[in-house]
Design an enzyme around this catalytic site. Structure first.
Site, PDB file in Angstrom:
ATOM      1  N   CYS A 199     120.356  10.200  32.334  1.00 57.84           N
ATOM      2  CA  CYS A 199     121.316  10.179  33.445  1.00 57.84           C
ATOM      3  C   CYS A 199     122.433  11.207  33.295  1.00 57.84           C
ATOM      4  O   CYS A 199     123.071  11.573  34.279  1.00 57.84           O
ATOM      5  CB  CYS A 199     121.910   8.794  33.613  1.00 57.84           C
ATOM      6  SG  CYS A 199     120.666   7.555  34.018  1.00 57.84           S
ATOM      7  N   HIS A 225     128.457   9.605  38.117  1.00 56.56           N
ATOM      8  CA  HIS A 225     127.070   9.148  38.077  1.00 56.56           C
ATOM      9  C   HIS A 225     126.990   7.811  38.799  1.00 56.56           C
ATOM     10  O   HIS A 225     127.867   6.962  38.649  1.00 56.56           O
ATOM     11  CB  HIS A 225     126.627   8.999  36.614  1.00 56.56           C
ATOM     12  CG  HIS A 225     125.281   8.368  36.474  1.00 56.56           C
ATOM     13  ND1 HIS A 225     124.202   8.775  37.227  1.00 56.56           N
ATOM     14  CD2 HIS A 225     124.840   7.357  35.685  1.00 56.56           C
ATOM     15  CE1 HIS A 225     123.148   8.038  36.898  1.00 56.56           C
ATOM     16  NE2 HIS A 225     123.513   7.172  35.969  1.00 56.56           N
ATOM     17  N   ASN A 262     120.303   4.305  41.403  1.00 55.44           N
ATOM     18  CA  ASN A 262     120.526   5.217  40.275  1.00 55.44           C
ATOM     19  C   ASN A 262     119.372   6.220  40.217  1.00 55.44           C
ATOM     20  O   ASN A 262     118.237   5.845  39.921  1.00 55.44           O
ATOM     21  CB  ASN A 262     120.605   4.385  38.983  1.00 55.44           C
ATOM     22  CG  ASN A 262     120.864   5.239  37.751  1.00 55.44           C
ATOM     23  OD1 ASN A 262     120.781   6.464  37.795  1.00 55.44           O
ATOM     24  ND2 ASN A 262     121.157   4.593  36.642  1.00 55.44           N
TER      25      ASN A 262
HETATM   26  O1  UT7 Z   1     122.294   5.165  34.224  1.00 57.77           O
HETATM   27  C1  UT7 Z   1     122.428   4.751  32.902  1.00 57.77           C
HETATM   28  C2  UT7 Z   1     123.437   3.762  32.795  1.00 57.77           C
HETATM   29  N1  UT7 Z   1     122.933   2.487  33.250  1.00 57.77           N
HETATM   30  C3  UT7 Z   1     123.802   1.609  33.584  1.00 57.77           C
HETATM   31  O2  UT7 Z   1     124.949   1.924  33.594  1.00 57.77           O
HETATM   32  C4  UT7 Z   1     123.383   0.181  33.870  1.00 57.77           C
HETATM   33  C5  UT7 Z   1     124.352  -0.726  33.164  1.00 57.77           C
HETATM   34  N2  UT7 Z   1     124.139  -2.116  33.378  1.00 57.77           N
HETATM   35  C6  UT7 Z   1     124.312  -2.745  34.571  1.00 57.77           C
HETATM   36  O3  UT7 Z   1     124.564  -2.088  35.557  1.00 57.77           O
HETATM   37  C7  UT7 Z   1     124.282  -4.229  34.618  1.00 57.77           C
HETATM   38  O4  UT7 Z   1     124.286  -4.764  33.313  1.00 57.77           O
HETATM   39  C8  UT7 Z   1     123.051  -4.798  35.383  1.00 57.77           C
HETATM   40  C9  UT7 Z   1     123.209  -4.504  36.858  1.00 57.77           C
HETATM   41  C10 UT7 Z   1     121.785  -4.157  34.867  1.00 57.77           C
HETATM   42  C11 UT7 Z   1     122.968  -6.307  35.214  1.00 57.77           C
HETATM   43  O5  UT7 Z   1     124.180  -6.917  35.633  1.00 57.77           O
HETATM   44  P1  UT7 Z   1     124.878  -8.029  34.724  1.00 57.77           P
HETATM   45  O6  UT7 Z   1     126.048  -8.498  35.455  1.00 57.77           O
HETATM   46  O7  UT7 Z   1     125.088  -7.414  33.369  1.00 57.77           O
HETATM   47  O8  UT7 Z   1     123.788  -9.169  34.695  1.00 57.77           O
HETATM   48  P2  UT7 Z   1     122.975  -9.770  33.460  1.00 57.77           P
HETATM   49  O9  UT7 Z   1     122.003  -8.787  32.914  1.00 57.77           O
HETATM   50  O10 UT7 Z   1     123.915 -10.415  32.499  1.00 57.77           O
HETATM   51  O11 UT7 Z   1     122.192 -10.923  34.184  1.00 57.77           O
HETATM   52  C12 UT7 Z   1     122.842 -12.057  34.769  1.00 57.77           C
HETATM   53  C13 UT7 Z   1     121.799 -12.976  35.341  1.00 57.77           C
HETATM   54  C14 UT7 Z   1     120.700 -13.313  34.337  1.00 57.77           C
HETATM   55  O12 UT7 Z   1     120.318 -14.652  34.559  1.00 57.77           O
HETATM   56  P3  UT7 Z   1     120.832 -15.816  33.538  1.00 57.77           P
HETATM   57  O13 UT7 Z   1     120.323 -15.408  32.208  1.00 57.77           O
HETATM   58  O14 UT7 Z   1     122.320 -15.767  33.647  1.00 57.77           O
HETATM   59  O15 UT7 Z   1     120.200 -17.024  34.116  1.00 57.77           O
HETATM   60  C15 UT7 Z   1     119.569 -12.413  34.755  1.00 57.77           C
HETATM   61  O16 UT7 Z   1     118.280 -12.923  34.424  1.00 57.77           O
HETATM   62  O17 UT7 Z   1     121.154 -12.353  36.448  1.00 57.77           O
HETATM   63  C16 UT7 Z   1     119.731 -12.387  36.257  1.00 57.77           C
HETATM   64  N3  UT7 Z   1     119.151 -11.201  36.865  1.00 57.77           N
HETATM   65  C17 UT7 Z   1     118.814 -11.142  38.156  1.00 57.77           C
HETATM   66  N4  UT7 Z   1     118.876 -12.050  39.150  1.00 57.77           N
HETATM   67  C18 UT7 Z   1     118.460 -11.667  40.373  1.00 57.77           C
HETATM   68  C19 UT7 Z   1     118.894  -9.996  36.295  1.00 57.77           C
HETATM   69  N5  UT7 Z   1     118.373  -9.147  37.196  1.00 57.77           N
HETATM   70  C20 UT7 Z   1     118.306  -9.848  38.370  1.00 57.77           C
HETATM   71  C21 UT7 Z   1     117.875  -9.504  39.657  1.00 57.77           C
HETATM   72  N6  UT7 Z   1     117.976 -10.457  40.620  1.00 57.77           N
HETATM   73  N7  UT7 Z   1     117.388  -8.296  39.969  1.00 57.77           N
END
Ligand code: UT7
Length: 327
Positions: free
Chosen positions: A113, A254, A284
């Site tokens: 990225c 980004h 992204n």
């Molecule tokens: O370009 C390179 C850089 N990349 C980035 O900057 C990405 C960085 N990370 C992020 O943007 C975020 O961490 C994410 C968008 C990927 C995830 O957001 P989050 O607030 O960190 O969520 P999480 O991974 O902690 O997940 C929270 C909950 C989980 O469920 P439980 O364990 O709390 O029951 C996940 O399983 O959300 C669930 N979850 C989803 N639910 C619905 C994860 N993906 C999804 C989804 N739809 N697509």
């Protein structure tokens, strides 16, 4: 010393758009979740017969036209991608062949990225030392090809696209102007920390599995590192140029996650009107995200000649960096 001046930009997005609602028919997700956690509503996906080089070529042609430059005037092509058409040759060489400019150097840069930021820094250094005058810099990706479409934690985040700019060497020692008042790249700062290579990676490759593999990410950890690394890198750029946050006209970040962008803007005390946002419609697009955002704000007239723009990115590796420039 030569300065690298932006003289044109172009972009290309594949025609097919996939909305959050459409994704929710394939994996267990919802429009509400994706918008709330990321700010993404749509992403573009390349057609089956479209490759990264096709996207890159389309963006390059538009960038050259907007620069009013013939491809024959180029003397370097740098292409940032993590999704090349093939393991080798470099996708840059395929673009070069289609542009009909054999002989000049053309190579890919792989910083995921942060690729476009890295590619701009490489091009800027070629220009500064006098090894190139007219450089085509492209960021192009087909991340849809390396997504596990059954993994809801990653497949909702990414999209395909390409953006390109043309840089021209201009003598920076012109009549009595301060260097910071002249158009062109003012500074580049690049960083990497390979200790975190397993937080955002592809689980395949020619020398490991012999397959191209799928993208894997520990989202929460990547998020945490992105927020702190990007805050640090924008501070570093301001300090190196002796500028205050209010001297920046446009933040062109980004586009990984709206929440990360908001955090960086807050750190800069930047009102949201000065932040270029495309994440909602593009998702992204990795190395293509910064040039696509740049293109949008230049095309709609927000970014004007002479404006100070701060571009930044963070990606797998980890890699991160900034480019500060006067447009
Ligand atoms: O370009 C390179 C850089 N990349 C980035 O900057 C990405 C960085 N990370 C992020 O943007 C975020 O961490 C994410 C968008 C990927 C995830 O957001 P989050 O607030 O960190 O969520 P999480 O991974 O902690 O997940 C929270 C909950 C989980 O469920 P439980 O364990 O709390 O029951 C996940 O399983 O959300 C669930 N979850 C989803 N639910 C619905 C994860 N993906 C999804 C989804 N739809 N697509």
């Amino acid at each position: 010393m030569m300065k690298s001046v932006f003289i044109g930009c172009g972009a290309y997005l594949p025609q097919r758009k996939i909305s959050n609602e459409e994704l929710a028919t394939k994996v267990d997700t919802s429009d509400e979740w994706i918008v709330a956690r990321t700010g993404i509503s749509n992403r573009h996906i390349a057609a089956d017969d479209e490759m990264t080089s096709d996207l890159a070529y389309a963006a390059a042609v538009e960038a050259l036209a907007s620069a009013d430059m013939a491809a024959s005037e180029l003397d370097l092509i740098v292409l940032a991608t993590a999704t090349p058409d093939q393991t080798f040759p470099a996708t840059a060489t395929k673009v070069q062949a289609r542009l009909g400019v054999p002989g000049i150097p053309a190579f890919d840069v792989q910083a995921v990225c942060s690729g476009f930021i890295y590619a701009l820094a490489v091009a800027d250094n070629f220009i500064k030392v006098g090894q190139a005058r007219n450089v085509l810099v492209i960021g192009a990706e087909t991340f849809s090809r390396i997504l596990d479409w059954e993994d809801r934690t990653t497949c909702v985040l990414f999209g395909d696209g390409a953006g390109a700019v043309v840089l021209r060497a201009e003598n920076s020692a012109s009549e009595g102007m301060r260097s910071s008042d002249r158009r062109g790249i003012m500074s580049t700062h690049l960083h990497a920390d390979g200790r975190h290579h397993d937080m955002l990676y592809v689980d395949g490759g020619p020398s490991s599995t012999g397959t191209s593999g799928f993208l894997r990410m520990r989202g929460k950890e990547v998020f945490r590192h992105a927020v702190s690394n990007l805050a640090a890198v924008v501070g570093e750029a301001l300090e190196a140029n002796d500028l205050a946050p209010e001297d920046i006209d446009w933040l062109v970040p980004h586009q990984a996650n709206r929440r990360i962008i908001d955090h960086t803007a807050k750190k800069l005390k930047m009102p949201s009107e000065k932040v270029v946002l495309t994440v909602s419609e593009h998702g992204n697009t990795s190395a293509a995200s910064v040039p696509l955002a740049l293109y949008e704000a230049v095309s709609d007239g927000r970014i004007q000649k002479g404006d100070v723009i701060l571009m930044e990115a963070m990606g797998g590796g980890f890699t991160w960096g900034s480019v500060l420039a006067r447009w």
